[in-house]
Every structure is written in C-alpha cells, then in structure tokens.
Motif scaffolding. Sequence first.
Motif, PDB file in Angstrom:
ATOM      1  N   LYS A  36      16.143  13.051   7.292  1.00  0.00           N
ATOM      2  CA  LYS A  36      16.297  14.509   7.237  1.00  0.00           C
ATOM      3  C   LYS A  36      17.640  14.930   7.820  1.00  0.00           C
ATOM      4  N   GLN A  37      18.018  14.295   8.928  1.00  0.00           N
ATOM      5  CA  GLN A  37      19.301  14.619   9.558  1.00  0.00           C
ATOM      6  C   GLN A  37      20.458  14.239   8.627  1.00  0.00           C
ATOM      7  N   GLU A  52      23.204  16.777   7.058  1.00  0.00           N
ATOM      8  CA  GLU A  52      24.641  16.564   7.214  1.00  0.00           C
ATOM      9  C   GLU A  52      25.325  16.489   5.851  1.00  0.00           C
ATOM     10  N   ALA A  53      24.680  15.818   4.903  1.00  0.00           N
ATOM     11  CA  ALA A  53      25.249  15.724   3.548  1.00  0.00           C
ATOM     12  C   ALA A  53      25.320  17.108   2.910  1.00  0.00           C
ATOM     13  N   LYS A  68       8.348   4.947  11.713  1.00  0.00           N
ATOM     14  CA  LYS A  68       8.345   5.743  10.479  1.00  0.00           C
ATOM     15  C   LYS A  68       8.803   7.168  10.752  1.00  0.00           C
ATOM     16  N   GLN A  69       8.305   7.757  11.834  1.00  0.00           N
ATOM     17  CA  GLN A  69       8.710   9.115  12.195  1.00  0.00           C
ATOM     18  C   GLN A  69      10.217   9.172  12.471  1.00  0.00           C
TER      19      GLN A  69
END
Length: 122
Positions: free
Chosen positions: A48-49, A53-54, A40-41
């Motif tokens: 989040k990454q 990036e988006a 999950k982490q």
Amino acid sequence: EHGAQDTALETMDATAKAHIGIQKLLQAEQDAAEIVAKAKQDKVARLKQAKAEADEEIAAYKAQRQAQFEVFSKDKLGDSGAHSKTTQSATEEELLLISQQVAGNKDTMMNMLLQSVTEVSV
C-alpha cells in the motif's frame, strides 16, 4: 505394591509429559501462525505504501508534463486570450475597411447598375 505404584506414576508422568509436549507443539503452531499473519500484514502495508508513493510520483510527473505542455503551447500558439483579442481586432478592422469601401463605391456601383439596366443593345 511399590512397583505397581511406581509404574502407575511413570504412566501418569509419561502421559503428563506427552500432554505438555502436545501443548508445546500447539503453542509453537499458534506462534508460527501469528508470525505468518504479521508478515502478511506487513507485506500488505508495504505494498500500500509503495502504491501511494507511486501514485504521488505519477501525479508529480503528470503535473510537470502538463506545465511543460502549457509552456510549449503558449510558445507555439500564443496566449489564447491575447490571440482571441488580436483576431477580434483584425476582424473588426477588416469589416470597417469593407464598410468604407462599400460606402465609397456605392454611388459608382449604383450608376453602373442603372446604366446596364437602362441601356439597350441592338
């Protein structure tokens, strides 16, 4: 007596084995929970990454489109500073021309007004 003692040892041995088995199951359950928590982490970190990036790609695209718009605006509308100066200069020239025309025709207009006021038609 030996038989009772053997039976007691076997019972204790079976209880100890059951206890060990339960401990192994509890440990396996804890290990599985840790694996799930880590997964999950990792998933949250990947999300989040991906979002970061988006966001970077969106910001770069916005900057590119803004630059294209500014080039387009300059081409179609002209540089606003230069446009303002040109407009200001043209306005000043027009006002100067009007002032010159008024000054040049002032005497003629005054004579015409005086003549129309002083003339009486019967």
